[in-house]
Design a protein around this motif. Sequence first.
Motif, PDB file in Angstrom:
ATOM      1  N   CYS A 303      49.044  43.701  70.951  1.00 56.86           N
ATOM      2  CA  CYS A 303      48.092  43.466  72.041  1.00 56.86           C
ATOM      3  C   CYS A 303      47.210  44.700  72.219  1.00 56.86           C
ATOM      4  O   CYS A 303      47.641  45.818  71.937  1.00 56.86           O
ATOM      5  N   GLY A 304      46.028  44.499  72.720  1.00 59.61           N
ATOM      6  CA  GLY A 304      45.140  45.625  73.055  1.00 59.61           C
ATOM      7  C   GLY A 304      44.883  46.501  71.846  1.00 59.61           C
ATOM      8  O   GLY A 304      44.574  46.025  70.737  1.00 59.61           O
ATOM      9  N   SER A 305      45.039  47.803  72.043  1.00 64.11           N
ATOM     10  CA  SER A 305      44.744  48.748  70.970  1.00 64.11           C
ATOM     11  C   SER A 305      45.687  48.568  69.789  1.00 64.11           C
ATOM     12  O   SER A 305      45.308  48.823  68.641  1.00 64.11           O
ATOM     13  N   ALA A 306      46.903  48.143  70.064  1.00 62.78           N
ATOM     14  CA  ALA A 306      47.869  47.934  68.975  1.00 62.78           C
ATOM     15  C   ALA A 306      47.346  46.836  68.038  1.00 62.78           C
ATOM     16  O   ALA A 306      47.448  46.933  66.809  1.00 62.78           O
ATOM     17  N   SER A 350      53.490  48.164  68.683  1.00 62.89           N
ATOM     18  CA  SER A 350      53.530  48.352  70.127  1.00 62.89           C
ATOM     19  C   SER A 350      53.912  49.786  70.465  1.00 62.89           C
ATOM     20  O   SER A 350      54.947  50.264  70.010  1.00 62.89           O
ATOM     21  N   GLN A 351      53.106  50.443  71.255  1.00 61.75           N
ATOM     22  CA  GLN A 351      53.448  51.801  71.695  1.00 61.75           C
ATOM     23  C   GLN A 351      54.723  51.751  72.517  1.00 61.75           C
ATOM     24  O   GLN A 351      55.700  52.425  72.214  1.00 61.75           O
ATOM     25  N   SER A 352      54.698  50.935  73.568  1.00 64.76           N
ATOM     26  CA  SER A 352      55.813  50.921  74.526  1.00 64.76           C
ATOM     27  C   SER A 352      57.042  50.210  73.973  1.00 64.76           C
ATOM     28  O   SER A 352      58.160  50.485  74.382  1.00 64.76           O
ATOM     29  N   GLY A 353      56.809  49.263  73.095  1.00 59.81           N
ATOM     30  CA  GLY A 353      57.928  48.446  72.613  1.00 59.81           C
ATOM     31  C   GLY A 353      58.410  47.447  73.649  1.00 59.81           C
ATOM     32  O   GLY A 353      59.468  46.839  73.497  1.00 59.81           O
ATOM     33  N   THR A 355      55.891  45.318  75.459  1.00 57.90           N
ATOM     34  CA  THR A 355      54.836  44.365  75.802  1.00 57.90           C
ATOM     35  C   THR A 355      55.358  42.932  75.645  1.00 57.90           C
ATOM     36  O   THR A 355      55.815  42.539  74.568  1.00 57.90           O
ATOM     37  N   SER A 358      54.058  40.657  72.796  1.00 57.06           N
ATOM     38  CA  SER A 358      54.428  41.145  71.455  1.00 57.06           C
ATOM     39  C   SER A 358      55.914  40.887  71.209  1.00 57.06           C
ATOM     40  O   SER A 358      56.313  40.475  70.111  1.00 57.06           O
ATOM     41  N   VAL A 401      47.037  55.567  80.652  1.00 58.19           N
ATOM     42  CA  VAL A 401      47.057  54.119  80.388  1.00 58.19           C
ATOM     43  C   VAL A 401      46.266  53.799  79.118  1.00 58.19           C
ATOM     44  O   VAL A 401      46.711  53.031  78.266  1.00 58.19           O
ATOM     45  N   THR A 403      45.368  54.200  75.651  1.00 59.00           N
ATOM     46  CA  THR A 403      46.080  54.857  74.555  1.00 59.00           C
ATOM     47  C   THR A 403      45.126  55.605  73.626  1.00 59.00           C
ATOM     48  O   THR A 403      44.007  55.167  73.370  1.00 59.00           O
ATOM     49  N   GLN A 410      49.899  55.052  65.112  1.00 60.64           N
ATOM     50  CA  GLN A 410      50.097  53.708  64.534  1.00 60.64           C
ATOM     51  C   GLN A 410      49.248  53.523  63.277  1.00 60.64           C
ATOM     52  O   GLN A 410      49.676  52.895  62.300  1.00 60.64           O
ATOM     53  N   GLU A 491      37.780  50.014  79.444  1.00 64.56           N
ATOM     54  CA  GLU A 491      38.992  50.308  80.207  1.00 64.56           C
ATOM     55  C   GLU A 491      38.778  51.388  81.252  1.00 64.56           C
ATOM     56  O   GLU A 491      39.204  51.246  82.388  1.00 64.56           O
ATOM     57  N   ALA A 605      47.624  48.313  83.476  1.00 67.34           N
ATOM     58  CA  ALA A 605      48.968  48.886  83.429  1.00 67.34           C
ATOM     59  C   ALA A 605      49.223  49.372  82.014  1.00 67.34           C
ATOM     60  O   ALA A 605      48.669  48.842  81.052  1.00 67.34           O
ATOM     61  N   VAL A 608      52.651  46.367  79.621  1.00 66.22           N
ATOM     62  CA  VAL A 608      52.410  45.059  80.222  1.00 66.22           C
ATOM     63  C   VAL A 608      53.606  44.148  79.951  1.00 66.22           C
ATOM     64  O   VAL A 608      53.684  43.486  78.926  1.00 66.22           O
TER      65      VAL A 608
END
Length: 611
Positions: A303-306, A350-353, A355, A358, A401, A403, A410, A491, A605, A608
């Motif tokens: 999602c998003g930048s990923a 995924s940065q956060s892992g 999302t 995802s 927020v 990235t 990545q 953003e 956020a 997410v």
Amino acid sequence: MCGIVGFTGGKQAAPVILDGLTKLEYRGYDSAGVAVSDKDGTIDIVKAKGKLKVLGDLTDGGKKLKGLCGIGHTRWATHGEPSENNAHPHCNDEKTIVAVHNGIIENFTPLKEKLMRRGYTFYSETDTEVATKLVDYYYKKYGEPLRAISEFALHVRGSYALAVLFKDYPGKIFAIRKDSPMVIGYTDGGAYLASDVPAILKYTRNIYYTDNHDIVLLSEKGVTFYNLDREEIKKDATVISWDAEAAEKGGWEHFMLKEIHEQPEVVKNTVNYFLHDGKLDLSELNLSEEYLKDIGSIIITGCGSAYHVGVVAQYVLEDLARIPVRVEIASEFRYRKPVLSGKELVIVISQSGETADSLAALREMKQNGVKTLAIVNVLGSSIAREADSVFYTKAGPEISVATTKAYSAQLIAMYLIALKLAKVRGAVAGEYYATLKKELTLLPEKIEKTLALKEEVQKFASQMMDKKDVFFIGRGIDYAVSIESSLKLKEISYIHSEAYAAGELKHGTISLIEDGTLVLGILTQKNLIEKTVSNLVETASRGAYVAVLASEKAEGIPEKFERIFRIPETDEHFFASLAVIAMQLFAYYLSVLRGNDVDKPRNLAKSVTVE
Ligand code: G6P
């Protein structure tokens, strides 16, 4: 997206909780609250709409709330508007059970109706009040907190990290999680709970990553884990290697600026970890060469930048490894019914892992029996644990927020995977393979050089700050960078912007070009420069203010373009890593100039965890 913190131990809880919540501010929130219980279990709750400062002022930095055990929360509204009433913690009528929650209870409506039939009333619109009263219902029925929590888990659908105080159990926090992050820390001084490590890293490095349906009992004496059958289970702590400073601003004006400048280091760390003495070693991924040779195609999702990293990777992988690749937005992909042969490799970025979309896409693919590889930054996160293989990027904690450094790490992960595939599948000649590896090791210093554009970009941003619309255009990898550049700008600067494949502009969007519209062309792909230049000229003829970002040696750029920024030369597959840096700086400075909250842009956020 919502943050929770809990503490019980040998010091006042509220200041620790408020301090922890400030470290989670990056997750995005619109109200906050804290609950503290005293020696006999009596629970005090204070909540406030708006920033944590309001809560801090109300409680004198937590000092007004006396008690050694407590829980706190920052809320990002889902069910019900941001208000003091809807803010967490929530409680039962007697205020003997108080809870905070991150996630979404999907079946909260039938549960609420069921509770209402049993005489419960509700004071807020939140699913969390329903969750709290459900725990209350089972506690009253079974007279035992662990049982109440496991019954809660058996009856709710959705995601949660839930922490509960019971008046009858002073000094204890009961918690459970499913699909929302929750880490536990322990020292001699007490036990901590949080949505993310930075919130408690100041106090302890010994962190337990919880699994879905782990029930946790925190007390001054220690931490105990149970399964849903309330049987004690053993878990091992991980010692966090990075220190609290990595998650602090350290003199920088904003986390985003700090993280932008960390990129040479982050790229170096990720490259060096997998590439040493000229050897590319991805054995940590547990993907055998036989398997890599046999992959039929690759599906990348995020999602998003990923997702944008996936778009770059599509060009790189197809060109270098000659393997079919498709890139899918996770929130779309998870609901599609893709035709699968079983020979796909699905890469989830995924940065956060954490999302939600995802994670759901990953699960969907696993259910279909397709092999999954996660590219994740956060250790022990849900996506990392559920994927068949994990490539951990070495970006360190990312707080802003928007990235930047995680995106860059990545990209490196994808380049390394592309190189490995190219090699084992015999798609790249030995000499060129060596050149590419060498070029990767040179990227950190080239990123550093690109960062030197800072002042020029800042000046340019000050001239562009009143623009209403910005278009980013490019072809190939330059298009992939355009979509990320446009997202960054939207953003944090709140300026409307579009990213277009340069050749597509004249199929509609060119009608939006007016006198003075800013069009930013990205020109790094040698074979495509001429084509994109033609498209830029078309916009200039219609009044656009054209600026370009080009590689040092790019030729054929008309002098009539208003501005030309130059970035160092690299292999054409790796240009995204340099071009994006200048665009991040552009978005950053515009945001600062417009007086925006750079690190915590409105409505957004970091992680997410809702769909
Ligand atoms: C949010 C963040 C973006 C990020 C996206 C995916 O929208 O604001 O910066 O790219 O989520 O997050 P992930 O943690 O999965 O990379």
